[in-house]
Design a protein around this motif. Structure first.
Motif, PDB file in Angstrom:
ATOM      1  N   PHE A 274      -6.280  -4.398  -8.567  1.00 44.81           N
ATOM      2  CA  PHE A 274      -5.331  -3.321  -8.813  1.00 44.81           C
ATOM      3  C   PHE A 274      -3.898  -3.855  -8.881  1.00 44.81           C
TER       4      PHE A 274
ATOM      5  N   THR B 219      -1.647  -3.615 -12.322  1.00 40.97           N
ATOM      6  CA  THR B 219      -0.504  -2.695 -12.371  1.00 40.97           C
ATOM      7  C   THR B 219       0.835  -3.409 -12.322  1.00 40.97           C
TER       8      THR B 219
ATOM      9  N   PHE C  56       1.256   5.813  -7.425  1.00 38.30           N
ATOM     10  CA  PHE C  56      -0.011   6.097  -8.092  1.00 38.30           C
ATOM     11  C   PHE C  56      -0.747   7.220  -7.353  1.00 38.30           C
TER      12      PHE C  56
ATOM     13  N   LYS D 234       0.842  -1.210   0.000  1.00 39.89           N
ATOM     14  CA  LYS D 234       0.000   0.000   0.000  1.00 39.89           C
ATOM     15  C   LYS D 234       0.870   1.251   0.000  1.00 39.89           C
TER      16      LYS D 234
ATOM     17  N   TRP E 271      -8.478  -4.369  -4.358  1.00 45.57           N
ATOM     18  CA  TRP E 271      -7.040  -4.215  -4.115  1.00 45.57           C
ATOM     19  C   TRP E 271      -6.260  -5.277  -4.902  1.00 45.57           C
TER      20      TRP E 271
ATOM     21  N   ALA F 211       2.263   1.627  -3.473  1.00 42.02           N
ATOM     22  CA  ALA F 211       1.204   2.040  -4.394  1.00 42.02           C
ATOM     23  C   ALA F 211       0.841   3.512  -4.197  1.00 42.02           C
TER      24      ALA F 211
ATOM     25  N   GLU G 158      -6.782   7.124  -6.378  1.00 44.54           N
ATOM     26  CA  GLU G 158      -6.959   5.838  -7.046  1.00 44.54           C
ATOM     27  C   GLU G 158      -6.661   4.665  -6.120  1.00 44.54           C
ATOM     28  N   VAL G 159      -5.770   4.840  -5.159  1.00 46.55           N
ATOM     29  CA  VAL G 159      -5.244   3.713  -4.389  1.00 46.55           C
ATOM     30  C   VAL G 159      -5.749   3.656  -2.953  1.00 46.55           C
TER      31      VAL G 159
ATOM     32  N   GLN H 205      -3.208   9.156  -5.063  1.00 45.35           N
ATOM     33  CA  GLN H 205      -3.820   8.744  -3.796  1.00 45.35           C
ATOM     34  C   GLN H 205      -5.300   8.433  -3.969  1.00 45.35           C
TER      35      GLN H 205
END
Length: 156
Positions: free
Chosen positions: A111, A115, A95, A88, A108, A91, A99-100, A97
């Protein structure tokens, strides 16, 4: 009396002064400027690239530390949680914030699979909410391998 030829009447050759090293010719100035600009550009590019990738190195070190902790406590659920925290963090660094930050469970895992080019995340219970199930069987080796692979290969 001896007769002088016209060549004998000439003065000796006068050689010019030797060329000094300073100041250099304009070509050397231009070359120096080009070389300094090129070295500066390459150095800045290398520093930016190193800073951009540094978070991956730190995350891989944290993963190694989490594995060392796991070898002491032997709790796969805790190890899975530690690896999820590391993933996390990475990520959120790589990426946006928005989006994640809110991702959890199957979203999760989806994702992570998309990615990182690692579809194994879709079928792995350590990375969705099943890790909270005390009856789930978690493989620390698989968790470690997938975590490291995603950190190395994810593309933002």
């Amino acid at each position: 009396m001896e007769m002088l030829t016209p060549l004998d009447q000439l003065r000796p050759n006068h050689l010019p002064d030797p060329v000094g090293f300073w100041p250099p010719a304009i070509g050397w100035w231009v070359l120096t400027i080009i070389v300094v600009a090129l070295i500066t550009f390459l150095t800045l590019h290398a520093v930016r690239r190193w800073r951009k990738k540094r978070y991956r190195t730190v995350a891989l070190q944290e993963t190694q530390k989490a594995l060392a902790d796991y070898q002491e406590h032997q709790t796969p659920v805790r190890f899975a949680q530690d690896c999820n925290v590391i993933l996390k963090k990475v990520a959120l660094r790589a990426f946006p914030q928005k989006e994640v930050a809110s991702l959890s469970g199957d979203h999760w895992c989806q994702f992570l699979a998309e990615t990182g080019g690692t579809p194994e995340f879709l079928n792995h219970s350590a990375f969705n909410n099943d890790r909270y199930n005390p009856n789930s069987s978690l493989s620390a080796e698989d968790i470690f391998t997938l975590t490291r692979r995603w950190i190395k290969k994810h593309h933002a």
